[in-house]
Design a protein around this motif. Structure first.
Motif, PDB file in Angstrom:
ATOM      1  N   GLY A 181      -6.895   5.868  -4.141  1.00 25.14           N
ATOM      2  CA  GLY A 181      -6.389   4.715  -4.415  1.00 25.14           C
ATOM      3  C   GLY A 181      -5.069   4.029  -4.137  1.00 25.14           C
ATOM      4  N   GLY A 182      -4.330   5.376  -3.824  1.00 24.86           N
ATOM      5  CA  GLY A 182      -2.979   6.094  -3.860  1.00 24.86           C
ATOM      6  C   GLY A 182      -1.946   5.524  -2.739  1.00 24.86           C
ATOM      7  N   SER A 239      -4.611   5.658   4.265  1.00 25.95           N
ATOM      8  CA  SER A 239      -3.936   4.179   4.885  1.00 25.95           C
ATOM      9  C   SER A 239      -2.560   5.353   5.475  1.00 25.95           C
ATOM     10  N   PHE A 240      -2.507   5.954   4.711  1.00 23.28           N
ATOM     11  CA  PHE A 240      -1.497   7.048   5.211  1.00 23.28           C
ATOM     12  C   PHE A 240      -1.625   7.602   6.501  1.00 23.28           C
ATOM     13  N   GLN A 265      -3.563   3.147  13.471  1.00 27.29           N
ATOM     14  CA  GLN A 265      -4.143   2.136  13.259  1.00 27.29           C
ATOM     15  C   GLN A 265      -4.082   1.043  12.037  1.00 27.29           C
ATOM     16  N   MET A 266      -2.725   1.539  12.186  1.00 27.55           N
ATOM     17  CA  MET A 266      -2.718   0.168  10.099  1.00 27.55           C
ATOM     18  C   MET A 266      -1.153  -0.276  10.682  1.00 27.55           C
ATOM     19  N   ILE A 275       0.867  -1.183   0.504  1.00 32.42           N
ATOM     20  CA  ILE A 275      -0.045   0.060   0.226  1.00 32.42           C
ATOM     21  C   ILE A 275       0.663   1.465  -0.102  1.00 32.42           C
ATOM     22  N   LEU A 276       1.696   1.774   0.797  1.00 31.13           N
ATOM     23  CA  LEU A 276       2.515   2.300   0.834  1.00 31.13           C
ATOM     24  C   LEU A 276       3.857   1.934   0.626  1.00 31.13           C
TER      25      LEU A 276
END
Length: 230
Positions: free
Chosen positions: A42-43, A47-48, A55-56, A21-22
């Protein structure tokens, strides 16, 4: 003035179910500034933010420079709830600010606090309205209200204008600018680079990795943007 939080990100990567994802993102966010994050759908922008919020399960380092008393406010892109539930704005604020159950009426001091909070976001006299009957803009203003009261040192906004009309968007922009003037650090996902240039101090582009981070006055060529968004 409020002392904002500064952030240093070092080699941040996020892999979920063998999906990268990153990848190796390193950047800095100065305190007391508005930092806009742009990039294609979707980039990895949301999530960042979730990595910043813990949270990730990311790899790398996120270093917050803060005091123990510092606070973080967060406005999510959406709020999932059952719209038929009989929850009013007052009930929502009671869940956020009261220690006793929300079904018990707030005392006079809490009512005065709720009135102040709702007046700041233009929702005064709507405290009995059901959450399920709020417009998209009203719901976003309510989420902003609970995120900035009491004032945070860092405010994180995930597409705050989604579902908000033009009038509501201008309200948000003015509020964000005023919060920055109070010294609060703001990290803000936005899709419109023109608006980001007008209101943000820095613009960061994420598409899996860090494409660029520039001051708002620095030139970004159309060819570079086309390559990122294509």
């Amino acid at each position: 003035m409020i002392e904002g939080i500064s952030i240093e990100v070092k080699n941040l990567s996020l892999n979920i179910s063998n999906n990268q994802i990153l990848e190796n993102i390193s950047l800095n966010f100065e305190k007391g500034k508005i930092h806009a994050i742009i990039g294609p759908n979707g980039g990895g922008k949301t999530s960042f933010l979730k990595c910043l919020l813990g949270q990730m399960p990311y790899k790398g380092e996120i270093l917050f420079k803060y005091e123990d008393k510092d606070k973080i406010g967060y406005v999510p892109q959406t709020l999932d709830f059952e719209k038929t539930l009989p929850i009013t704005i007052t009930d929502f604020l009671s869940m956020c600010y009261s220690k006793k159950p929300a079904f018990l009426s707030p005392n006079l001091k809490k009512k005065e606090l709720f009135n102040e909070i709702l007046e700041e976001v233009g929702l005064k006299h709507k405290e009995k309205r059901l959450l399920g009957n709020l417009s998209g803009g009203e719901l976003k203003r309510l989420l902003l209200a609970q995120a900035i009261n009491p004032r945070p040192n860092l405010l994180i906004l995930d597409e705050p204008f989604a579902g908000v009309d033009t009038v509501g968007e201008q309200y948000f922009l003015n509020t964000i600018k005023n919060l920055r003037d109070e010294g609060i650090t703001i990290i803000w996902i936005h899709h419109n680079i023109k608006v980001a240039r007008e209101y943000a101090d820095t613009i960061t582009c994420i598409k899996k990795d860090l494409k660029f981070q520039v001051n708002k006055d620095e030139e970004i060529s159309n060819e570079r943007l086309l390559d990122i968004y294509s």
